[in-house]
Enzyme design. Sequence first.
Site, PDB file in Angstrom:
ATOM      1  N   HIS A  58       0.827  -1.147  -0.065  1.00 48.75           N
ATOM      2  CA  HIS A  58      -0.144   0.119   0.059  1.00 48.75           C
ATOM      3  C   HIS A  58       0.792   1.416  -0.007  1.00 48.75           C
ATOM      4  O   HIS A  58       1.900   1.106   0.496  1.00 48.75           O
ATOM      5  CB  HIS A  58      -0.911  -0.059   1.350  1.00 48.75           C
ATOM      6  CG  HIS A  58      -2.020  -0.834   1.091  1.00 48.75           C
ATOM      7  ND1 HIS A  58      -3.280  -0.712   1.925  1.00 48.75           N
ATOM      8  CD2 HIS A  58      -2.350  -1.956   0.119  1.00 48.75           C
ATOM      9  CE1 HIS A  58      -3.845  -1.786   1.705  1.00 48.75           C
ATOM     10  NE2 HIS A  58      -3.509  -2.529   0.616  1.00 48.75           N
ATOM     11  N   GLU A  60       0.800   3.863   1.534  1.00 47.30           N
ATOM     12  CA  GLU A  60       1.418   4.680   2.854  1.00 47.30           C
ATOM     13  C   GLU A  60       2.214   3.869   3.621  1.00 47.30           C
ATOM     14  O   GLU A  60       3.561   4.296   4.030  1.00 47.30           O
ATOM     15  CB  GLU A  60       0.275   4.812   4.120  1.00 47.30           C
ATOM     16  CG  GLU A  60      -1.010   5.623   3.642  1.00 47.30           C
ATOM     17  CD  GLU A  60      -2.056   4.858   2.378  1.00 47.30           C
ATOM     18  OE1 GLU A  60      -1.654   3.960   2.005  1.00 47.30           O
ATOM     19  OE2 GLU A  60      -3.311   5.234   2.738  1.00 47.30           O
ATOM     20  N   CYS A  93      -6.283   2.682   5.022  1.00 47.28           N
ATOM     21  CA  CYS A  93      -7.096   1.580   5.139  1.00 47.28           C
ATOM     22  C   CYS A  93      -6.945   1.177   6.768  1.00 47.28           C
ATOM     23  O   CYS A  93      -6.075   1.607   7.486  1.00 47.28           O
ATOM     24  CB  CYS A  93      -6.573   0.410   4.389  1.00 47.28           C
ATOM     25  SG  CYS A  93      -4.994  -0.445   4.939  1.00 47.28           S
TER      26      CYS A  93
HETATM   27 ZN   LIG Z   1      -3.390   0.535   3.375  1.00 48.09          ZN
END
Ligand SMILES: [Zn+2]
Length: 161
Positions: A58, A60, A93
């Site tokens: 992901h 981040e 998320c």
């Molecule tokens: Zn994430």
Amino acid sequence: MTQPGSSDVDRHWLRAAIELSARCTPSASAFSVGAVLVGDDGEVLTDGYSRELDPADHAEEVALAKIGLPRPAGSAAMTSLAGATLYSSLEPCAGRKSRPSACADLIIASGIGRVVIAWREPPIFVRGGGALRLRASGVIVTTLPELAAAARAVNAHLLRD
Ligand SMILES: [Zn+2]
């Protein structure tokens, strides 16, 4: 001009995050996201985008991992990131299938004080809720809805109605 905090500066860095998201290899099962971490002095500390180094990455998470974050418990403290702002094209998320740590938790563990996003995560792959979790831990979350269309456009292949 490039220190986080004013809305013009926030838009500048959030646009940079959205531009990064366009570099992602498109996926049929995950969003394309870009993230830029900016210090309170306006310096870019790190950045990343989805699937940059590994198909499960992901944005981040990649950005934080590039500078060794979050630090393992008990390791030497680095400069506080309380004044730093993480710009992400999508809400971080709060849960994921591929790895144990959600990006919201990685951000909290890194001590980042503020997160600016363009777009709340639609409940296509997992439930959203990252912004709520960040706020519950004292992280300031700002949404710039004027950039949501640009962030969504990079993900148009996932959003067919
Ligand atoms: Zn994430």
